[in-house]
Motif scaffolding. Structure first.
Motif, mmCIF file in Angstrom:
data_model
loop_
_atom_site.group_PDB
_atom_site.id
_atom_site.type_symbol
_atom_site.label_atom_id
_atom_site.label_comp_id
_atom_site.label_asym_id
_atom_site.label_seq_id
_atom_site.Cartn_x
_atom_site.Cartn_y
_atom_site.Cartn_z
ATOM 1 N N GLY A 161 0.760 -1.286 -0.095
ATOM 2 C CA GLY A 161 -0.463 -0.046 0.169
ATOM 3 C C GLY A 161 0.470 1.119 -0.012
ATOM 4 O O GLY A 161 0.248 2.169 0.065
ATOM 5 N N VAL B 77 -0.433 3.262 -2.559
ATOM 6 C CA VAL B 77 -1.544 4.410 -2.324
ATOM 7 C C VAL B 77 -1.709 5.697 -1.248
ATOM 8 O O VAL B 77 -2.186 6.837 -1.677
ATOM 9 N N PRO C 81 -1.937 8.141 -3.786
ATOM 10 C CA PRO C 81 -3.750 8.167 -3.907
ATOM 11 C C PRO C 81 -4.612 8.334 -5.502
ATOM 12 O O PRO C 81 -4.937 7.754 -5.887
ATOM 13 N N PHE D 71 -2.235 5.556 -7.531
ATOM 14 C CA PHE D 71 -2.122 4.146 -7.411
ATOM 15 C C PHE D 71 -3.720 3.924 -6.301
ATOM 16 O O PHE D 71 -4.219 4.877 -6.072
ATOM 17 N N ASP D 72 -4.725 2.855 -6.881
ATOM 18 C CA ASP D 72 -5.437 2.537 -6.294
ATOM 19 C C ASP D 72 -5.068 1.391 -5.773
ATOM 20 O O ASP D 72 -4.016 0.111 -6.093
ATOM 21 N N GLN D 73 -5.631 0.247 -5.055
ATOM 22 C CA GLN D 73 -5.635 -1.019 -4.400
ATOM 23 C C GLN D 73 -6.703 -2.106 -5.139
ATOM 24 O O GLN D 73 -8.037 -1.657 -4.478
ATOM 25 N N ARG D 74 -6.118 -3.197 -4.938
ATOM 26 C CA ARG D 74 -8.050 -3.634 -5.718
ATOM 27 C C ARG D 74 -8.651 -4.303 -4.113
ATOM 28 O O ARG D 74 -7.762 -4.806 -3.336
ATOM 29 N N ASP D 75 -9.855 -4.020 -3.932
ATOM 30 C CA ASP D 75 -10.492 -4.902 -2.562
ATOM 31 C C ASP D 75 -10.492 -6.161 -1.943
ATOM 32 O O ASP D 75 -10.079 -6.336 -1.359
ATOM 33 N N ALA E 148 -2.128 -3.398 -6.024
ATOM 34 C CA ALA E 148 -2.172 -2.425 -6.740
ATOM 35 C C ALA E 148 -2.370 -2.089 -8.198
ATOM 36 O O ALA E 148 -2.735 -2.990 -8.700
ATOM 37 N N LEU F 270 -3.757 3.639 -12.181
ATOM 38 C CA LEU F 270 -5.594 4.894 -12.323
ATOM 39 C C LEU F 270 -5.198 5.696 -13.413
ATOM 40 O O LEU F 270 -5.623 6.016 -14.538
#
Length: 64
Positions: free
Chosen positions: A14, A17, A21, A24-28, A33, A36
């Motif tokens: 993380g 992110v 932010p 980048f994001d993170q998959r739930d 990562a 975006l």
């Protein structure tokens, strides 16, 4: 600046992110990562460089 992310190397720490932010994001489901924005604005460049430097898996490649 171009950014590439190797999701196969990502260890879901993380750091990307936390540092960039908007880029980048993170998959739930697994925290891997997600890139975006592959061509971030200049005002995001320092954040992206920091994210790449702090990535423990070296999964982020920044091309200047």
């Amino acid at each position: 600046m171009k950014v590439r992310l190797d999701q196969d190397r990502c260890v879901s720490s993380g750091q990307c992110v936390l540092n960039a932010p908007a880029v980048f994001d993170q998959r739930d489901e697994d925290g891997v990562a997600v890139l975006l924005v592959a061509d971030p604005d200049e005002d995001q460049a320092d954040d992206v460089r920091q994210a790449a430097a702090l990535c423990p898996a070296l999964a982020i490649l920044v091309e200047e």
